[in-house]
Design a protein around this motif. Structure first.
Motif, PDB file in Angstrom:
ATOM      1  N   ILE A 104       0.838  -1.203   0.000  1.00 63.29           N
ATOM      2  CA  ILE A 104       0.000   0.000   0.000  1.00 63.29           C
ATOM      3  C   ILE A 104       0.876   1.257   0.000  1.00 63.29           C
ATOM      4  N   THR A 105       1.919   1.250   0.844  1.00 58.83           N
ATOM      5  CA  THR A 105       2.805   2.409   0.943  1.00 58.83           C
ATOM      6  C   THR A 105       3.555   2.662  -0.354  1.00 58.83           C
ATOM      7  N   VAL A 106       4.081   1.599  -0.943  1.00 61.59           N
ATOM      8  CA  VAL A 106       4.831   1.741  -2.190  1.00 61.59           C
ATOM      9  C   VAL A 106       3.940   2.265  -3.308  1.00 61.59           C
ATOM     10  N   VAL A 107       2.736   1.704  -3.444  1.00 62.16           N
ATOM     11  CA  VAL A 107       1.820   2.156  -4.491  1.00 62.16           C
ATOM     12  C   VAL A 107       1.393   3.594  -4.243  1.00 62.16           C
ATOM     13  N   PHE A 108       1.196   3.956  -2.977  1.00 60.50           N
ATOM     14  CA  PHE A 108       0.824   5.335  -2.640  1.00 60.50           C
ATOM     15  C   PHE A 108       1.870   6.317  -3.155  1.00 60.50           C
ATOM     16  N   PHE A 109       3.141   6.072  -2.852  1.00 59.35           N
ATOM     17  CA  PHE A 109       4.198   6.987  -3.280  1.00 59.35           C
ATOM     18  C   PHE A 109       4.386   6.948  -4.797  1.00 59.35           C
ATOM     19  N   THR A 110       4.243   5.767  -5.382  1.00 58.38           N
ATOM     20  CA  THR A 110       4.345   5.656  -6.837  1.00 58.38           C
ATOM     21  C   THR A 110       3.290   6.511  -7.521  1.00 58.38           C
ATOM     22  N   LEU A 111       2.055   6.385  -7.047  1.00 55.89           N
ATOM     23  CA  LEU A 111       0.956   7.138  -7.654  1.00 55.89           C
ATOM     24  C   LEU A 111       1.058   8.623  -7.353  1.00 55.89           C
ATOM     25  N   LEU A 112       1.527   8.974  -6.146  1.00 50.20           N
ATOM     26  CA  LEU A 112       1.672  10.387  -5.800  1.00 50.20           C
ATOM     27  C   LEU A 112       2.696  11.065  -6.704  1.00 50.20           C
ATOM     28  N   LEU A 113       3.846  10.415  -6.922  1.00 47.88           N
ATOM     29  CA  LEU A 113       4.843  10.964  -7.832  1.00 47.88           C
ATOM     30  C   LEU A 113       4.266  11.145  -9.237  1.00 47.88           C
ATOM     31  N   ASP A 114       3.514  10.137  -9.674  1.00 51.27           N
ATOM     32  CA  ASP A 114       2.907  10.188 -11.001  1.00 51.27           C
ATOM     33  C   ASP A 114       1.920  11.346 -11.118  1.00 51.27           C
ATOM     34  N   LEU A 115       1.073  11.501 -10.108  1.00 49.23           N
ATOM     35  CA  LEU A 115       0.027  12.523 -10.168  1.00 49.23           C
ATOM     36  C   LEU A 115       0.591  13.932  -9.995  1.00 49.23           C
ATOM     37  N   LEU A 116       1.658  14.080  -9.221  1.00 49.68           N
ATOM     38  CA  LEU A 116       2.290  15.398  -9.112  1.00 49.68           C
ATOM     39  C   LEU A 116       2.797  15.857 -10.471  1.00 49.68           C
ATOM     40  N   GLY A 117       3.388  14.916 -11.217  1.00 50.32           N
ATOM     41  CA  GLY A 117       3.841  15.262 -12.564  1.00 50.32           C
ATOM     42  C   GLY A 117       2.694  15.520 -13.510  1.00 50.32           C
ATOM     43  N   PHE A 118       1.632  14.720 -13.399  1.00 49.08           N
ATOM     44  CA  PHE A 118       0.494  14.832 -14.304  1.00 49.08           C
ATOM     45  C   PHE A 118      -0.262  16.148 -14.123  1.00 49.08           C
ATOM     46  N   THR A 119      -0.398  16.621 -12.871  1.00 50.39           N
ATOM     47  CA  THR A 119      -1.240  17.791 -12.599  1.00 50.39           C
ATOM     48  C   THR A 119      -0.519  19.124 -12.746  1.00 50.39           C
ATOM     49  N   LEU A 120       0.796  19.098 -13.011  1.00 53.76           N
ATOM     50  CA  LEU A 120       1.541  20.353 -13.172  1.00 53.76           C
ATOM     51  C   LEU A 120       0.977  21.212 -14.289  1.00 53.76           C
ATOM     52  N   ILE A 121       0.417  20.563 -15.302  1.00 50.23           N
ATOM     53  CA  ILE A 121      -0.030  21.297 -16.491  1.00 50.23           C
ATOM     54  C   ILE A 121      -1.379  21.988 -16.294  1.00 50.23           C
ATOM     55  N   LEU A 122      -2.153  21.568 -15.301  1.00 48.90           N
ATOM     56  CA  LEU A 122      -3.549  22.019 -15.198  1.00 48.90           C
ATOM     57  C   LEU A 122      -3.704  23.539 -15.141  1.00 48.90           C
ATOM     58  N   PRO A 123      -2.966  24.258 -14.292  1.00 45.41           N
ATOM     59  CA  PRO A 123      -3.170  25.720 -14.263  1.00 45.41           C
ATOM     60  C   PRO A 123      -2.567  26.435 -15.468  1.00 45.41           C
ATOM     61  N   LEU A 124      -1.790  25.719 -16.269  1.00 46.45           N
ATOM     62  CA  LEU A 124      -1.106  26.342 -17.401  1.00 46.45           C
ATOM     63  C   LEU A 124      -1.893  26.249 -18.699  1.00 46.45           C
ATOM     64  N   LEU A 125      -2.932  25.413 -18.734  1.00 46.55           N
ATOM     65  CA  LEU A 125      -3.659  25.190 -19.989  1.00 46.55           C
ATOM     66  C   LEU A 125      -4.154  26.476 -20.650  1.00 46.55           C
ATOM     67  N   PRO A 126      -4.768  27.412 -19.894  1.00 49.70           N
ATOM     68  CA  PRO A 126      -5.203  28.654 -20.553  1.00 49.70           C
ATOM     69  C   PRO A 126      -4.052  29.393 -21.238  1.00 49.70           C
ATOM     70  N   PHE A 159      -3.659  16.368  -6.866  1.00 50.47           N
ATOM     71  CA  PHE A 159      -4.448  17.421  -7.503  1.00 50.47           C
ATOM     72  C   PHE A 159      -4.489  18.699  -6.658  1.00 50.47           C
ATOM     73  N   THR A 160      -4.051  18.626  -5.397  1.00 52.11           N
ATOM     74  CA  THR A 160      -3.984  19.826  -4.561  1.00 52.11           C
ATOM     75  C   THR A 160      -2.662  20.559  -4.754  1.00 52.11           C
ATOM     76  N   PHE A 161      -1.548  19.819  -4.709  1.00 54.98           N
ATOM     77  CA  PHE A 161      -0.226  20.458  -4.724  1.00 54.98           C
ATOM     78  C   PHE A 161       0.415  20.498  -6.110  1.00 54.98           C
ATOM     79  N   GLY A 162       0.061  19.566  -6.999  1.00 55.93           N
ATOM     80  CA  GLY A 162       0.634  19.571  -8.339  1.00 55.93           C
ATOM     81  C   GLY A 162       0.372  20.863  -9.102  1.00 55.93           C
ATOM     82  N   PRO A 163      -0.891  21.319  -9.175  1.00 56.34           N
ATOM     83  CA  PRO A 163      -1.154  22.580  -9.890  1.00 56.34           C
ATOM     84  C   PRO A 163      -0.424  23.774  -9.295  1.00 56.34           C
ATOM     85  N   LEU A 164      -0.299  23.821  -7.961  1.00 54.69           N
ATOM     86  CA  LEU A 164       0.429  24.929  -7.339  1.00 54.69           C
ATOM     87  C   LEU A 164       1.895  24.924  -7.761  1.00 54.69           C
TER      88      LEU A 164
END
Length: 474
Positions: free
Chosen positions: A39-61, A202-207
């Motif tokens: 559970i811990t390993v998957v949590f960190f794996t997915l968190l790293l993935d989602l931080l990278g994925f959500t960086l673009i969200l505030p930049l789309l406009p 999705f909270t910290f990635g866009p910031l």
């Protein structure tokens, strides 16, 4: 990057099973300790993935403005589609609405790609293992971020999003890994921790994306900072998977060959076959008829919930801009509030839900969504708006983890990947269609009518849950 390196150093020195030790204090057996580690390993794996994925969200406009100023042919073609939609449904000719609709078009395309790739990736993981497919999808995401960093044309940018959409099926692999856990309690906690990873990402990635996009005004390539950061997150994630993630699918549980490759592809790409979970019945280890019936109902609940939920989620930007004149920063603060509430609920409440209480919790959340969106629809002040958003956040925090945990109980050990892939695919289809339909209803009928209609729509998944209860009593 300091956060990432510190996290890996912490795991290496203390061991993943010691992180979240307070959460797991009641788990003393060796099997539970192993589950806690996964559970811990998957949590960190997915968190790293989602931080990278959500960086673009505030930049789309800003990214869309960047390509519109360069008269990119592909961009202009897609813009004509958005313009026709605006004319057909009476959307005001404002830059804000144009950006939201254009972003929604790209988002729907992204979801459609996940609709195609998730069941295929899940089925492949049942045959070849979770770990190789996690490697493959993460490597694909790295290539998509490289393209984004050097996307001097909209065509290259769009190609990067296409590759990213296909490779985001790694999320269904994470749910399949959690579904591999032997104890129902561990599976339930695992699904909840996936929800926590989503909330934090999705909270910290866009910031972080907005911060790393800060460049001198004379610099055109403002998006390269976030793109290279996303690339860094994915590279670290790939290394993390290599070092820390074990294979959770036992060799004896790997799926048997299906009768026909063509039939297999048809079952995994045909929407009707996906709703019927037909691919699950093609292997030699077929679940009971009762479990197949339950899968069909749970799949419909998942689809209808996300169809209405994603639709209203998309129109929130229209409503807050139109009624409260929210700026982009105020929109960001609103979604930050939602993300923090979701993370608190998932970390403190959702992971403690007992396996037998999941459907009851989903029913409660769906009931709360009705007044939640009614309050948002009629809100004339921020107190009413945020009261509705709080109830909305509760549902967003518990429904998907609870339904995912329930679905993971169905299907044999060699079918977990395809089962979770199909569920993820149905959710992607809902997220592709929901925003298009909801924005049409919004501009044709008005905000109040749209939110009222969609609020009533949540009766549909509630009725389906009642059908699930009747099936249990048969």
């Amino acid at each position: 990057m300091v956060f990432v390196s510190s996290s890996i150093r912490l795991i290496r020195t203390q061991g993943p099973e010691n992180i979240f030790s307070r959460m797991d204090a009641d788990q003393t057996t060796q099997g539970n300790g192993h589950s806690s580690r996964i559970i811990t390993v998957v949590f960190f794996t997915l968190l790293l993935d989602l931080l990278g994925f959500t960086l673009i969200l505030p930049l789309l406009p800003s990214i869309l403005d960047y390509y519109s100023e360069r008269n990119d042919v592909v961009y202009q073609s897609l813009q004509s589609l958005v313009d026709r939609f605006k004319e057909a449904f009476g959307v005001p000719s404002e830059v804000k609405y144009n950006t939201v609709l254009f972003g929604g078009l790209i988002g729907s395309t992204f979801s459609l790609l996940q609709f195609v790739s998730s069941p295929l990736t899940g089925a492949a993981s049942d045959r070849y293992g979770r770990r190789p497919l996690m490697f493959l999808t993460t490597a694909g995401l790295i290539s998509s971020y490289i393209l984004w960093a050097f996307s001097h044309s909209f065509t290259i940018f769009l190609l990067s999003r296409v590759i990213g959409g296909i490779c985001k099926s790694n999320v269904s692999l994470c749910t399949a890994i959690m579904a591999d856990l032997p104890q129902p309690k561990a599976r339930n906690k695992g699904m909840a921790m996936i929800g926590v990873a989503f909330s934090l990402g999705f909270t910290f990635g866009p910031l972080m994306g907005a911060y790393f996009a800060l460049r001198p005004k004379e610099s055109d390539l403002f998006y390269q900072g976030p793109a290279f950061l996303a690339l860094g997150f994915s590279a670290v994630d790939l290394l993390f998977i290599f070092i820390m993630l074990p294979e959770t699918l036992h060799k004896d549980n790997k799926a048997h060959q299906m009768t026909s490759k063509i039939q297999e592809l048809r079952d995994l790409l045909n929407p009707l076959a996906l709703f019927n979970f037909t691919a699950v019945t093609r292997t030699k280890e077929i679940p009971s008829e009762q479990k197949i019936k339950n899968l069909k109902v749970l799949g419909m609940v998942y689809f209808t919930y996300l169809f209405f939920f994603s639709g209203l989620e998309f129109t929130l930007s229209f409503l807050t801009h139109q009624r409260f004149q929210f700026s982009s920063m105020q929109q960001g603060k609103m979604f930050l509030f939602i993300g923090i509430v979701m993370a608190l609920i998932q970390g403190g409440y959702a992971r403690r839900i007992k396996p037998g209480q999941q459907i009851k919790t989903v029913r409660l959340a769906l009931i709360l969504l009705i007044p939640a969106f009614l309050l948002v629809g009629i809100a004339w002040n921020l107190i009413l708006l945020y009261t509705g958003l709080f109830l909305y956040s509760f549902a967003a925090a518990v429904v998907v983890p609870c339904l995912s945990a329930q679905v993971s109980e169905h299907g044999t050990a060699g079918q977990k990947g395809v089962v979770m892939g199909i569920l993820r695919s149905l959710g992607a289809l809902a997220r592709a269609l929901g925003p298009i339909v909801s924005s049409s209803v919004y501009w044709l009928t008005g905000a109040e009518s749209c939110f009222f209609i969609y609020s009533v729509g949540f009766i549909a998944p509630l009725a389906l849950l009642s059908r699930l209860d009747r099936q249990k009593n048969e």
